[in-house]
Design a protein around this motif. Structure first.
Motif, PDB file in Angstrom:
ATOM      1  N   TRP A 264       0.820  -1.199   0.000  1.00 13.56           N
ATOM      2  CA  TRP A 264       0.000   0.000   0.000  1.00 13.56           C
ATOM      3  C   TRP A 264       0.860   1.257   0.000  1.00 13.56           C
ATOM      4  O   TRP A 264       1.975   1.285   0.537  1.00 13.56           O
ATOM      5  CB  TRP A 264      -0.893   0.032   1.243  1.00 13.56           C
ATOM      6  N   GLU A 268      -3.061   4.792   1.003  1.00 19.29           N
ATOM      7  CA  GLU A 268      -3.870   3.566   1.031  1.00 19.29           C
ATOM      8  C   GLU A 268      -3.848   2.896   2.403  1.00 19.29           C
ATOM      9  O   GLU A 268      -4.890   2.429   2.885  1.00 19.29           O
ATOM     10  CB  GLU A 268      -3.366   2.601  -0.043  1.00 19.29           C
ATOM     11  N   ALA A 306      -7.382  -1.945  -0.054  1.00 18.21           N
ATOM     12  CA  ALA A 306      -7.292  -0.839   0.896  1.00 18.21           C
ATOM     13  C   ALA A 306      -8.642  -0.163   1.113  1.00 18.21           C
ATOM     14  O   ALA A 306      -8.958   0.280   2.221  1.00 18.21           O
ATOM     15  CB  ALA A 306      -6.267   0.191   0.410  1.00 18.21           C
TER      16      ALA A 306
END
Length: 387
Positions: A264, A268, A306
């Motif tokens: 991520w 995110e 996410a």
């Protein structure tokens, strides 16, 4: 102990009008009978032997407890206390546990101390079985009449006696000042937007949140805000629950691990943690396995995960993986004429999933239901092995 229990039975059956006598009066009668003068062949009262034979303590426990009871010269007062506890419903094992932790309970006056406390707790709506549990949890605080007003406050805060007793398993609530610690912490949580229901839910599993130092709880609130969950938001209680067991550095380390595991970006991982703060409480092994499944096997994009982090909190073996296999089987065999969104297949209830994906295909795929059930047990049927 059997003799003591018989005192209670005798007290309740000795009069034709026994059915009209209050439970508390019967307890007092039983205790009074136990204090009746008796002649002992041994003028010296051996406390350690009494603790072993009558209270059920081990020899080691009795040796330790006897140092606090060296002034006892007669079994009359302990006998009365044991009879009273038996009347509340404490088992022999319960009594042994209580006495080993609080030997001085055996010296408490039944009519002067224990009976008024039980009377006060009964007035708060607690049953004898609940009071018996409280004896084990409160220890020496049970003997203090001031505990009644504290318990009245906690009963209102926790909204039920069951919630209160659950919380007391994890925290000695009665040892903390309501005025200096507990009430200021509760007031601060309300200022952060938590209602009484939220505070009760939070404190059942994290009771130390209201007994910790006020500056500590303020630090937890700041930590929750730092992971992207603002005060007054619907997820704020969950964020506090997640960060309550960690310091700021530990929270930061766990956020970094999630970021690297699911590939991520900073934005995110912030989105994921703000939507599902309890991800911070999951083990590294659990998160690694989910990363391998969601990204490597299913092929989901990190950004997709996410924005839907709740998927990561469901059972991989019992829910997510079996559903993925069932839907993939239907797709590869041309039994679905539309594309299924992965998130939607995971989120629906089991009843809806069965109705939508399993039951309509009984004829075309007669083994599907059995294979799905097998997958839910953690096994992979041959028909769910895809190349």
């Amino acid at each position: 102990m059997l003799r003591l229990r018989s005192c209670i039975a005798a007290a309740s059956l000795s009069s034709p009008s026994a059915s009209h006598v209050s439970p508390l009066h019967r307890l007092l009668s039983a205790a009074a009978n136990a204090t009746a003068p008796r002649i002992s062949p041994n003028p010296s009262f051996a406390v350690e032997d009494y603790l072993v034979r009558t209270c059920g303590l081990t020899r080691a426990q009795a040796l330790k407890a006897s140092t606090k009871l060296s002034h006892l010269k007669s079994p009359s007062k302990p006998d009365a206390v044991l009879a009273f506890l038996a009347g509340l419903g404490l088992s022999t094992a319960d009594v042994a546990a209580v006495v080993s932790k609080d030997p001085k309970l055996l010296c408490a006056g039944v009519e002067e101390t224990l009976a008024p406390v039980v009377d006060g707790l009964t007035g708060l709506g607690l049953s004898h079985s609940e009071i018996a549990r409280l004896v084990s949890l409160a220890r020496q605080k049970f003997r203090q009449k001031s505990s009644i007003s504290k318990l009245q406050y906690y009963l209102h805060l926790f909204r039920s006696s069951e919630n209160l007793l659950r919380a007391m398993k994890f925290c000695d609530l009665l040892s903390h000042s309501l005025k200096r610690v507990v009430k200021p912490n509760v007031a601060f949580l309300r200022e952060c937007g938590l209602g009484d229901y939220d505070i009760a839910k939070l404190c059942v599993s994290r009771p130390r949140m209201i007994t910790t130092r006020p500056e500590h709880i303020q630090a937890m609130v700041a930590c929750a805000e730092n992971i992207g969950v603002p005060r007054y938001s619907g997820m704020f209680r969950h964020a506090l629950h997640a960060v309550a067991s960690f310091n700021e550095e530990e929270v930061s380390t766990r956020v970094d691990y999630l970021k690297s595991t699911f590939m991520w970006t900073d934005a995110e991982v912030g989105i994921a943690v703000s939507k599902a703060p309890n991800l911070l409480m999951k083990s590294k092994v659990m998160m690694q396995r989910r990363s391998e499944f969601f990204i490597s096997e299913v092929g989901l994009e990190p950004a997709y995960i996410a924005h839907r982090p709740i998927m990561l909190t469901y059972s991989l073996e019992g829910r997510v993986r079996p559903r993925y296999y069932a839907v993939k089987f239907l797709t590869e065999n041309g039994l679905l004429d539309y594309a299924c969104d992965f998130y939607n297949t995971v989120m629906v209830s089991e009843k809806v999933f069965m109705k939508k994906f399993i039951c309509p295909h009984k004829q075309a795929a007669p083994n599907l239901a059995e294979d799905y059930a097998t997958a839910c047990r953690g096994e992979v049927p041959a028909r769910f092995s895809f190349t």
